[in-house]
Design a protein around this motif. Structure first.
Motif, short mmCIF file in Angstrom:
data_model
loop_
_atom_site.label_atom_id
_atom_site.label_comp_id
_atom_site.label_asym_id
_atom_site.label_seq_id
_atom_site.Cartn_x
_atom_site.Cartn_y
_atom_site.Cartn_z
N MET A 1 26.63 56.77 16.22
CA MET A 1 26.26 57.70 17.30
C MET A 1 26.41 59.13 16.83
O MET A 1 27.29 59.44 16.04
CB MET A 1 27.16 57.47 18.52
N PRO A 2 25.62 60.03 17.35
CA PRO A 2 25.74 61.42 16.95
C PRO A 2 27.08 62.01 17.35
O PRO A 2 27.67 61.63 18.35
CB PRO A 2 24.59 62.10 17.72
N ASP A 3 27.54 63.00 16.56
CA ASP A 3 28.81 63.64 16.84
C ASP A 3 28.82 64.38 18.17
O ASP A 3 29.87 64.66 18.72
CB ASP A 3 29.16 64.62 15.72
N SER A 4 27.65 64.73 18.68
CA SER A 4 27.56 65.49 19.93
C SER A 4 27.84 64.63 21.16
O SER A 4 27.94 65.14 22.26
CB SER A 4 26.19 66.13 20.06
N PHE A 5 27.95 63.32 20.98
CA PHE A 5 28.19 62.46 22.12
C PHE A 5 29.62 62.68 22.64
O PHE A 5 30.53 63.02 21.90
CB PHE A 5 28.02 60.98 21.73
N ARG A 6 29.78 62.45 23.96
CA ARG A 6 31.08 62.58 24.61
C ARG A 6 31.62 61.19 24.91
O ARG A 6 30.87 60.30 25.33
CB ARG A 6 30.94 63.38 25.90
N TYR A 7 32.93 61.03 24.76
CA TYR A 7 33.55 59.74 24.96
C TYR A 7 34.70 59.85 25.96
O TYR A 7 35.34 60.90 26.09
CB TYR A 7 34.08 59.18 23.64
N LEU A 8 34.95 58.73 26.62
CA LEU A 8 36.00 58.70 27.63
C LEU A 8 36.49 57.27 27.78
O LEU A 8 35.69 56.34 27.89
CB LEU A 8 35.43 59.19 28.97
N GLY A 9 37.81 57.10 27.75
CA GLY A 9 38.38 55.78 28.02
C GLY A 9 38.62 55.61 29.51
O GLY A 9 38.89 56.57 30.23
N ARG A 10 38.52 54.38 29.98
CA ARG A 10 38.73 54.10 31.39
C ARG A 10 39.37 52.71 31.53
O ARG A 10 38.89 51.74 30.98
CB ARG A 10 37.40 54.13 32.15
N GLN A 11 40.47 52.66 32.28
CA GLN A 11 41.14 51.38 32.53
C GLN A 11 41.35 51.20 34.02
O GLN A 11 41.76 52.12 34.74
CB GLN A 11 42.49 51.30 31.81
N ALA A 12 41.08 49.99 34.48
CA ALA A 12 41.18 49.69 35.90
C ALA A 12 42.64 49.64 36.37
O ALA A 12 43.55 49.23 35.63
CB ALA A 12 40.52 48.35 36.20
N ILE A 13 42.85 50.04 37.62
CA ILE A 13 44.12 49.87 38.33
C ILE A 13 43.78 49.04 39.56
O ILE A 13 42.82 49.33 40.28
CB ILE A 13 44.72 51.23 38.72
N VAL A 14 44.57 47.99 39.81
CA VAL A 14 44.24 47.04 40.88
C VAL A 14 45.42 46.87 41.83
O VAL A 14 46.55 47.26 41.52
CB VAL A 14 43.83 45.66 40.29
N ASP A 15 45.12 46.26 42.98
CA ASP A 15 46.18 46.00 43.96
C ASP A 15 46.69 44.57 43.81
O ASP A 15 46.37 43.88 42.84
CB ASP A 15 45.68 46.29 45.38
N ARG A 16 47.47 44.12 44.78
CA ARG A 16 48.09 42.79 44.70
C ARG A 16 47.06 41.66 44.73
O ARG A 16 47.32 40.56 44.27
CB ARG A 16 49.10 42.63 45.84
N GLN A 17 45.87 41.94 45.29
CA GLN A 17 44.79 40.94 45.31
C GLN A 17 43.87 41.11 44.09
O GLN A 17 42.81 40.48 44.02
CB GLN A 17 43.96 41.09 46.59
N GLN A 18 44.27 41.96 43.16
CA GLN A 18 43.51 42.29 41.95
C GLN A 18 42.16 42.90 42.29
O GLN A 18 41.18 42.73 41.56
CB GLN A 18 43.37 41.07 41.03
N GLN A 19 42.14 43.65 43.39
CA GLN A 19 40.96 44.42 43.75
C GLN A 19 41.10 45.84 43.20
O GLN A 19 42.18 46.43 43.25
CB GLN A 19 40.79 44.47 45.27
N LEU A 20 40.01 46.38 42.69
CA LEU A 20 40.03 47.69 42.07
C LEU A 20 40.40 48.77 43.10
O LEU A 20 39.84 48.80 44.20
CB LEU A 20 38.65 48.00 41.48
N VAL A 21 41.36 49.63 42.74
CA VAL A 21 41.76 50.73 43.63
C VAL A 21 41.64 52.09 42.95
O VAL A 21 41.60 53.13 43.63
CB VAL A 21 43.20 50.54 44.16
N ALA A 22 41.60 52.13 41.62
CA ALA A 22 41.56 53.40 40.89
C ALA A 22 41.28 53.11 39.42
O ALA A 22 41.27 51.96 38.98
CB ALA A 22 42.87 54.17 41.05
N TYR A 23 41.04 54.19 38.68
CA TYR A 23 40.92 54.11 37.23
C TYR A 23 41.87 55.12 36.60
O TYR A 23 42.09 56.20 37.15
CB TYR A 23 39.51 54.49 36.76
N GLU A 24 42.41 54.77 35.43
CA GLU A 24 43.03 55.79 34.60
C GLU A 24 42.00 56.24 33.58
O GLU A 24 41.33 55.42 32.95
CB GLU A 24 44.29 55.30 33.89
#
Length: 203
Positions: free
Chosen positions: A1-24
């Motif tokens: 990929m070209p150096d000009s590309f932007r990157y970002l990591g994202r990890q899910a945060i879930v509740d007790r039912q393993q439903q998505l509530v946020a991302y880090e």
């Protein structure tokens, strides 16, 4: 990929039912799923620029809030004045030194609508206790807390009326144990590993 590309990591945060509530949102400088952070402020600024500028927070976060690491420098930086407070949770790093100035700034940020979290909590010392009334979320690093001590730490937090988040939960057995102890939200490999987004992915 070209150096000009932007990157970002994202990890899910879930509740007790393993439903998505946020991302880090995590610093990434390439498609490789790891980070070499030399400067906490610059890394967080890059994450914010990519999430709310280059990549666009609607694509990155959808309807969910984004957690981002916040050093003492970032907490004082004017960049926060330009961001949508309701979309962000500022994770106060464990390296932050508590001062009267910091506590005042935390109160100001909260009044502006930011949610605050204590990051990587492994014990409750004087600094953590001073910040506790000003935060909405406590992230307990269950990988760094002895299994026998985790119930003790949880009991010490029973008076906290915010969200208790167990982070680095890497097995279903750990998830179930943390549920039994009364944690509200969860983050770790048991549910999902971080993924790397780029400007190309989000078109």
């Amino acid at each position: 990929m070209p150096d000009s590309f932007r990157y970002l990591g994202r990890q899910a945060i879930v509740d007790r039912q393993q439903q998505l509530v946020a991302y880090e949102l995590l610093f990434r400088s390439s498609p490789a799923n790891f980070a070499l952070v030399r400067d906490d402020l610059l890394a967080s600024a890059e994450v914010l620029r990519n999430a709310f500028g280059e990549l666009g927070n609607v694509d990155v976060l959808g309807q969910f809030p984004g957690f981002i690491n916040a050093s003492a420098d970032l907490l004082q930086d004017r960049i926060l004045d330009q961001l949508p407070a309701e979309r962000l949770v500022l994770e106060i790093l464990e390296t932050v030194t508590v001062t009267d100035e910091l506590l005042l700034r935390m109160a100001q940020l909260r009044a502006r609508g930011f949610r605050l979290a204590l990051d990587d909590v492994v014990h409750l010392g004087a600094d953590q206790m001073a910040m506790l009334p000003l935060v909405d979320i406590v992230k307990v690093d269950v990988a760094a807390v002895d299994a026998a001590h985790l119930p003790v730490l949880k009991a010490q937090l029973d008076g906290f009326d915010g969200i208790l988040l167990a982070e680095k939960v890497d097995s279903h057995a750990q998830f179930e144990r943390c549920c039994e102890l009364g944690f509200d939200w969860f983050q770790g490999y048991f549910h999902s590993r971080p993924v790397v987004l780029s400007s190309a992915d989000l078109g």
